[in-house]
Motif scaffolding. Structure first.
Motif, mmCIF file in Angstrom:
data_model
loop_
_atom_site.group_PDB
_atom_site.id
_atom_site.type_symbol
_atom_site.label_atom_id
_atom_site.label_comp_id
_atom_site.label_asym_id
_atom_site.label_seq_id
_atom_site.Cartn_x
_atom_site.Cartn_y
_atom_site.Cartn_z
ATOM 1 N N UNK A 6 -40.586 13.112 44.694
ATOM 2 C CA UNK A 6 -39.907 14.272 45.269
ATOM 3 C C UNK A 6 -38.478 13.819 45.555
ATOM 4 N N UNK A 7 -37.505 14.566 45.028
ATOM 5 C CA UNK A 7 -36.101 14.161 45.179
ATOM 6 C C UNK A 7 -35.246 15.384 45.477
ATOM 7 N N UNK A 8 -34.072 15.133 46.037
ATOM 8 C CA UNK A 8 -33.152 16.193 46.443
ATOM 9 C C UNK A 8 -31.741 15.861 45.983
ATOM 10 N N UNK A 9 -31.065 16.872 45.443
ATOM 11 C CA UNK A 9 -29.658 16.724 45.068
ATOM 12 C C UNK A 9 -29.005 18.098 45.116
ATOM 13 N N UNK A 10 -27.914 18.186 45.829
ATOM 14 C CA UNK A 10 -27.100 19.409 45.879
ATOM 15 C C UNK A 10 -27.938 20.650 46.146
ATOM 16 N N UNK A 11 -28.855 20.560 47.101
ATOM 17 C CA UNK A 11 -29.649 21.718 47.479
ATOM 18 C C UNK A 11 -30.820 22.022 46.572
ATOM 19 N N UNK A 12 -31.047 21.201 45.561
ATOM 20 C CA UNK A 12 -32.170 21.402 44.636
ATOM 21 C C UNK A 12 -33.268 20.380 44.950
ATOM 22 N N UNK A 13 -34.432 20.884 45.279
ATOM 23 C CA UNK A 13 -35.582 20.034 45.557
ATOM 24 C C UNK A 13 -36.394 19.920 44.267
#
Length: 132
Positions: free
Chosen positions: A57-64
């Motif tokens: 599970x990863x997060x970048x620029x508001x995208x999960x």
């Protein structure tokens, strides 16, 4: 008699299972490193729920992003390795994880497949589950 002599011999199935687990863990570590190099922040690795496990599970620029990682000889083989029942399990697990982590701040969610190809090349199929 030594301690080692007392252990029963491994079956071929057990050896293959241990090898598959080891290969899978190595593929996940490569995928994590690739995601981090691309600016993703890994929130969870091998997140277990009652519905199943999500590899990353990863997060970048508001995208999960929920990622399933497959070590396969080709990108096509990795995509084909994901069955509809596995998609359902991953989506149910993702729903649980989102509910269990209300502090995660995201605008969108996607489900990716990461393929670790020969030569430790990581390729991604972004938003792979949209078709379901």
């Amino acid at each position: 008699m030594t301690q080692q002599d007392a252990r029963p011999a491994q079956t071929g199935r057990q050896r293959r299972g241990r090898r598959a687990f080891s290969d899978g863990m190595a593929a996940e570590r490569l995928a994590i490193a690739d995601l981090q190099a691309r600016g993703w922040r890994v929130l969870l690795h091998r997140a277990r729920t009652r519905w199943g496990e999500v590899d990353i599970v990863a997060l970048r620029a508001g995208c999960l992003m929920f990622a399933e990682i497959k070590a396969r000889p080709s990108l096509l083989a990795a995509g084909e390795a994901i069955r509809p029942s596995q998609v359902a399990r991953i989506m149910n697990a993702a729903q649980f994880l989102c509910a269990a982590n209300p502090d995660w701040a995201y605008d969108s969610i996607r489900f990716d497949v990461g393929a670790v190809l020969p030569g430790n090349v990581v390729e991604w199929i972004p938003d792979a589950f949209r078709q379901y």
